[in-house]
Design an enzyme around this catalytic site. Structure first.
Site, PDB file in Angstrom:
ATOM      1  N   ASP A  37       0.430  -1.048  -0.300  1.00 20.53           N
ATOM      2  CA  ASP A  37       0.246  -0.343   0.028  1.00 20.53           C
ATOM      3  C   ASP A  37       1.272   1.462   0.273  1.00 20.53           C
ATOM      4  OD1 ASP A  37      -2.174   1.326  -0.424  1.00 20.53           O
ATOM      5  OD2 ASP A  37      -2.822   1.203   2.047  1.00 20.53           O
ATOM      6  N   GLU A 123      -7.222   4.757  -8.660  1.00 19.75           N
ATOM      7  CA  GLU A 123      -9.254   5.298  -7.959  1.00 19.75           C
ATOM      8  C   GLU A 123      -9.770   6.007  -9.246  1.00 19.75           C
ATOM      9  OE1 GLU A 123     -11.479   5.820  -3.238  1.00 19.75           O
ATOM     10  OE2 GLU A 123      -9.171   5.241  -4.019  1.00 19.75           O
ATOM     11  N   LYS A 159     -10.731   1.545  -8.738  1.00 15.76           N
ATOM     12  CA  LYS A 159     -11.536   1.424  -7.261  1.00 15.76           C
ATOM     13  C   LYS A 159     -12.195   2.517  -6.870  1.00 15.76           C
ATOM     14  CE  LYS A 159      -8.705   2.068  -3.232  1.00 15.76           C
ATOM     15  NZ  LYS A 159      -6.811   1.749  -2.198  1.00 15.76           N
ATOM     16  N   THR A 183     -13.714  -0.293  -2.448  1.00 14.50           N
ATOM     17  CA  THR A 183     -12.523   0.390  -0.612  1.00 14.50           C
ATOM     18  C   THR A 183     -14.156   0.924   0.346  1.00 14.50           C
ATOM     19  OG1 THR A 183     -11.293   1.663  -0.139  1.00 14.50           O
ATOM     20  CG2 THR A 183     -11.785   2.914  -2.328  1.00 14.50           C
ATOM     21  N   PHE A 205     -11.212  -2.080   5.778  1.00  9.43           N
ATOM     22  CA  PHE A 205     -10.124  -1.104   6.747  1.00  9.43           C
ATOM     23  C   PHE A 205     -10.883  -1.619   8.512  1.00  9.43           C
ATOM     24  CE2 PHE A 205      -9.783   2.950   3.956  1.00  9.43           C
ATOM     25  CZ  PHE A 205      -9.206   1.846   2.828  1.00  9.43           C
TER      26      PHE A 205
END
Length: 361
Positions: A37, A123, A159, A183, A205
């Site tokens: 990441d 994204e 994303k 996400t 998350f």
């Protein structure tokens, strides 16, 4: 492409250990496909060279950092993106800036694609989180831009935040062969809706779920990793997917030390065996420096025997989704908080790009 056959660790792993014992990073890579990441190309290359990392994820923060960096490598990515947008058929400033931001994300992703062998997540502008049509259009454009650079869509994950509208956008894109990474997943209902609509991958998350529950309960002490609410909900998602034969990949992200400082990899170890994980460099370093035995915590066969019941008779509708999401305080609060944070980073990047566009005209 399913969770069981996409870029499996055994296809590309190579041992770099000089010790008789394997590091926890190496052990983890044997049961879970690992992504880094990060948007730092040098850091990505360092860990890709270990053979234990196959993929990379980016987010608006990383793209924003690239946009404002004075590093010549990133400056060129930005300048090329702005030049591309200015040479396009877009006429108004807002459209030019939007195209430049997409081009920058693709330029950064293409650079990463030359380093890692697996997926690159890029994204869609989070400001489009509640606009299905615009998200689909932007996702198609990003894929087309990658293909112009010779990078096939099979390597790209579009994303999107796991709002209802973006889940529907993912459903449309997936039917076109465009794989999506949903996400900002903080609740079980988000995970189920993503899978039922055919999303390729979700990013729950883990650590932020723990943050919410600790704040809500006023907890300041350590939490046993097995009772960590982020770990619990990620296991629940993984188990549900296996029991009801969803191919959607569960890729937890955003980690916290369940037991506090000194235990930064608690959640990672507690979820060893999940399909994938995306992990920042600082935690990869900790895993690399530890040779304690890592025990697999999740496996498909055990998951299939879980007692989860199917939601929405296999297909949640909008009313059911919104009701269940609103009944989940963590999911509701953290989704809004996450969107605000991502949009704030996008605003910073837009300011940088606007100044460059105006300076070039």
């Amino acid at each position: 492409m399913t969770a069981t056959n996409a870029f499996t660790p055994s296809q590309i792993r190579k041992s770099t250990s000089t010790s008789l014992k394997a590091s926890q990073l190496e052990q983890l890579s044997q049961v879970t496909t690992l992504s880094i990441d990060s948007g730092d190309l040098k850091v990505i290359e360092k860990y890709a060279n270990t053979g234990f990392i196959t993929d990379a994820t980016t987010n608006p923060l990383f793209v924003s950092q690239a946009g404002s960096s004075g590093d010549p490598v990133y400056k060129k990515l930005v300048d090329d993106a702005v030049a591309f947008a200015l040479a396009s058929d877009e006429k108004d400033e807002e459209s030019i800036v939007a195209l430049a931001i997409d081009a920058l994300a693709v330029n950064l992703g293409a650079s990463i694609a030359s380093i890692v062998k697996g997926y690159i997540s890029t994204e869609v502008n989070p400001k489009l989180a509640f606009d299905t049509d615009a998200s689909v259009s932007r996702g198609r454009r990003i894929i087309a831009m990658y293909e112009e650079k010779g990078i096939p869509k099979e390597r790209i994950l579009i994303k999107l935040p796991a709002t209802w509208e973006s889940i529907l956008a993912a459903e449309i894109l997936e039917k076109e062969g465009v794989q999506c990474n949903l996400t900002l997943v903080f609740s079980f209902v988000q995970a189920v809706a993503c899978a039922q609509r055919g999303a390729h991958l979700i990013s729950p998350f883990t650590g932020r779920v723990l943050d919410w529950h600790k704040a809500k309960d006023g907890r300041v002490g350590p939490t046993d990793p097995e009772n960590d609410e982020g770990v619990v909900v990620c296991k629940k998602m993984y188990n549900y997917y296996k029991k009801f034969q969803h191919d959607t990949i569960c890729m937890p992200a955003s980690w916290r030390p369940s037991r506090g400082p000194g235990y930064e990899t608690d959640e990672i170890i507690a979820l060893a065996g999940t399909d994938r994980m995306t992990i920042p460099a600082a935690l990869l370093e900790k895993l690399e420096g530890c040779e304690e035995e890592l025990v697999r915590a999740l496996d498909p066969e055990t998951a299939k025997a879980c007692d989860e019941e199917e939601l929405g008779n296999g297909m949640l509708d909008e009313k059911e989704f919104r009701y269940l999401l609103n009944m989940d305080g963590c999911g509701t609060d953290k989704l809004g908080e996450g969107l605000r944070a991502f949009i704030a980073e996008t605003d910073k990047l837009e300011e940088v790009i606007i100044n460059k566009v105006r300076g070039a005209q």
